[in-house]
Design a protein around this motif. Structure first.
Motif, mmCIF file in Angstrom:
data_model
loop_
_atom_site.group_PDB
_atom_site.id
_atom_site.type_symbol
_atom_site.label_atom_id
_atom_site.label_comp_id
_atom_site.label_asym_id
_atom_site.label_seq_id
_atom_site.Cartn_x
_atom_site.Cartn_y
_atom_site.Cartn_z
ATOM 1 N N PRO A 113 -6.174 5.747 13.687
ATOM 2 C CA PRO A 113 -6.238 5.202 15.047
ATOM 3 C C PRO A 113 -6.987 3.874 15.123
ATOM 4 N N SER A 114 -7.766 3.543 14.093
ATOM 5 C CA SER A 114 -8.418 2.232 13.995
ATOM 6 C C SER A 114 -8.699 1.970 12.522
ATOM 7 N N GLY A 115 -8.754 0.698 12.145
ATOM 8 C CA GLY A 115 -8.961 0.380 10.732
ATOM 9 C C GLY A 115 -7.831 0.958 9.906
ATOM 10 N N GLY A 116 -8.159 1.543 8.776
ATOM 11 C CA GLY A 116 -7.156 2.192 7.948
ATOM 12 C C GLY A 116 -6.195 1.233 7.291
ATOM 13 N N ASN A 117 -4.991 1.738 7.023
ATOM 14 C CA ASN A 117 -3.977 0.981 6.286
ATOM 15 C C ASN A 117 -2.680 0.912 7.076
ATOM 16 N N MET A 118 -2.077 -0.277 7.068
ATOM 17 C CA MET A 118 -0.757 -0.411 7.647
ATOM 18 C C MET A 118 0.247 0.070 6.606
ATOM 19 N N LEU A 119 1.192 0.875 7.051
ATOM 20 C CA LEU A 119 2.212 1.399 6.155
ATOM 21 C C LEU A 119 3.500 0.587 6.238
ATOM 22 N N CYS A 120 3.841 0.136 7.430
ATOM 23 C CA CYS A 120 5.076 -0.624 7.646
ATOM 24 C C CYS A 120 4.879 -1.625 8.776
ATOM 25 N N PRO A 121 5.101 -2.919 8.526
ATOM 26 C CA PRO A 121 5.133 -3.888 9.619
ATOM 27 C C PRO A 121 6.572 -4.050 10.108
ATOM 28 N N GLY A 122 6.743 -4.487 11.333
ATOM 29 C CA GLY A 122 8.077 -4.719 11.863
ATOM 30 C C GLY A 122 8.053 -5.718 13.006
ATOM 31 N N VAL A 123 9.227 -6.207 13.341
ATOM 32 C CA VAL A 123 9.389 -7.226 14.373
ATOM 33 C C VAL A 123 10.183 -6.636 15.535
ATOM 34 N N PRO A 124 9.694 -6.780 16.775
ATOM 35 C CA PRO A 124 10.480 -6.287 17.912
ATOM 36 C C PRO A 124 11.699 -7.173 18.131
ATOM 37 N N ALA A 125 12.696 -6.629 18.809
ATOM 38 C CA ALA A 125 13.900 -7.400 19.108
ATOM 39 C C ALA A 125 13.561 -8.631 19.947
ATOM 40 N N MET A 126 12.522 -8.504 20.762
ATOM 41 C CA MET A 126 12.143 -9.598 21.648
ATOM 42 C C MET A 126 10.624 -9.599 21.818
ATOM 43 N N PRO A 127 9.949 -10.699 21.479
ATOM 44 C CA PRO A 127 8.496 -10.760 21.711
ATOM 45 C C PRO A 127 8.200 -10.621 23.198
ATOM 46 N N ARG A 128 7.008 -10.108 23.498
ATOM 47 C CA ARG A 128 6.598 -9.924 24.886
ATOM 48 C C ARG A 128 5.193 -10.425 25.098
ATOM 49 N N THR A 129 4.986 -11.195 26.156
ATOM 50 C CA THR A 129 3.653 -11.662 26.518
ATOM 51 C C THR A 129 3.052 -10.672 27.498
ATOM 52 N N PRO A 157 1.905 -9.527 10.108
ATOM 53 C CA PRO A 157 0.962 -8.860 9.210
ATOM 54 C C PRO A 157 1.303 -9.059 7.734
ATOM 55 N N GLY A 158 2.518 -9.492 7.449
ATOM 56 C CA GLY A 158 2.946 -9.728 6.077
ATOM 57 C C GLY A 158 3.100 -8.443 5.283
ATOM 58 N N GLY A 159 3.503 -8.593 4.029
ATOM 59 C CA GLY A 159 3.755 -7.470 3.147
ATOM 60 C C GLY A 159 2.528 -6.672 2.767
ATOM 61 N N MET A 160 1.357 -7.248 2.954
ATOM 62 C CA MET A 160 0.113 -6.537 2.661
ATOM 63 C C MET A 160 -0.372 -5.731 3.862
ATOM 64 N N GLY A 161 0.205 -5.981 5.039
ATOM 65 C CA GLY A 161 -0.181 -5.238 6.235
ATOM 66 C C GLY A 161 -1.520 -5.668 6.801
ATOM 67 N N SER A 162 -1.727 -6.965 6.909
ATOM 68 C CA SER A 162 -2.983 -7.497 7.446
ATOM 69 C C SER A 162 -3.184 -7.118 8.909
ATOM 70 N N HIS A 163 -4.422 -6.859 9.265
ATOM 71 C CA HIS A 163 -4.772 -6.568 10.656
ATOM 72 C C HIS A 163 -5.344 -7.807 11.364
ATOM 73 N N TYR A 208 0.837 -1.202 0.000
ATOM 74 C CA TYR A 208 0.000 0.000 0.000
ATOM 75 C C TYR A 208 0.871 1.251 0.000
ATOM 76 N N LEU A 209 1.849 1.313 0.911
ATOM 77 C CA LEU A 209 2.705 2.489 1.007
ATOM 78 C C LEU A 209 3.600 2.627 -0.226
ATOM 79 N N ARG A 210 4.140 1.515 -0.710
ATOM 80 C CA ARG A 210 4.989 1.587 -1.905
ATOM 81 C C ARG A 210 4.211 2.170 -3.081
ATOM 82 N N LYS A 211 2.949 1.759 -3.266
ATOM 83 C CA LYS A 211 2.128 2.295 -4.355
ATOM 84 C C LYS A 211 1.902 3.793 -4.174
ATOM 85 N N LYS A 212 1.550 4.198 -2.963
ATOM 86 C CA LYS A 212 1.312 5.619 -2.689
ATOM 87 C C LYS A 212 2.563 6.450 -2.991
ATOM 88 N N MET A 213 3.724 5.947 -2.584
ATOM 89 C CA MET A 213 4.962 6.687 -2.789
ATOM 90 C C MET A 213 5.337 6.775 -4.272
#
Length: 130
Positions: free
Chosen positions: A95-111, A35-41, A6-11
């Motif tokens: 703030p809700s819904g919308g489009n994900m622009l960038c997904p990322g992974v934290p250095a350490m998952p947290r429960t 969320p993958g490259g499509m930015g799934s919610h 989504y973001l790549r197309k916009k840019m």
């Protein structure tokens, strides 16, 4: 963080003059799956006490390498129900819904369990488009 399709197309549309793109205010989302490259919610936290966090005023200017980091602590919650293990974050345009622009992974998952906040210390959220 990689950019979503989504973001790549916009840019590209903006760069080529097809359609202008003015980035909206940004929000951070938390996810229990990729969320993958499509930015799934599909894996975004929905349990009690969760809301996306506005990044306005939280991120510093990008340095010479193109990386921006948070200049203050980012806090989600506290959780009023278990959120599970947070394995991914997303930069969102709403703030809700919308489009994900960038997904990322934290250095350490947290429960996150009931009563706990999810906090990202200063300098730990690093944004760079790839």
């Amino acid at each position: 963080m990689s950019s979503t399709s989504y973001l790549r197309k916009k840019m590209i549309d903006d760069l080529t003059g097809v359609a202008s793109y003015a980035p909206p205010p940004l929000y951070l989302s938390a996810h229990s799956g990729d969320p993958g490259g499509m930015g799934s919610h599909a894996f975004e936290v929905t349990a009690g006490g969760y809301a996306r966090v506005a990044l306005s005023g939280v991120m510093g200017a990008a340095d010479a390498s193109g990386i921006s980091v948070n200049t203050s602590v980012i806090t989600f919650g506290p959780a009023t129900a278990d959120w599970g293990t947070i394995t991914h974050f997303g930069i969102e345009d709403s703030p809700s819904g919308g489009n994900m622009l960038c997904p990322g992974v934290p250095a350490m998952p947290r429960t996150i369990t009931t009563g706990q906040p999810l906090q990202i210390p200063v300098g730990q959220l690093r944004l760079r488009l790839t």
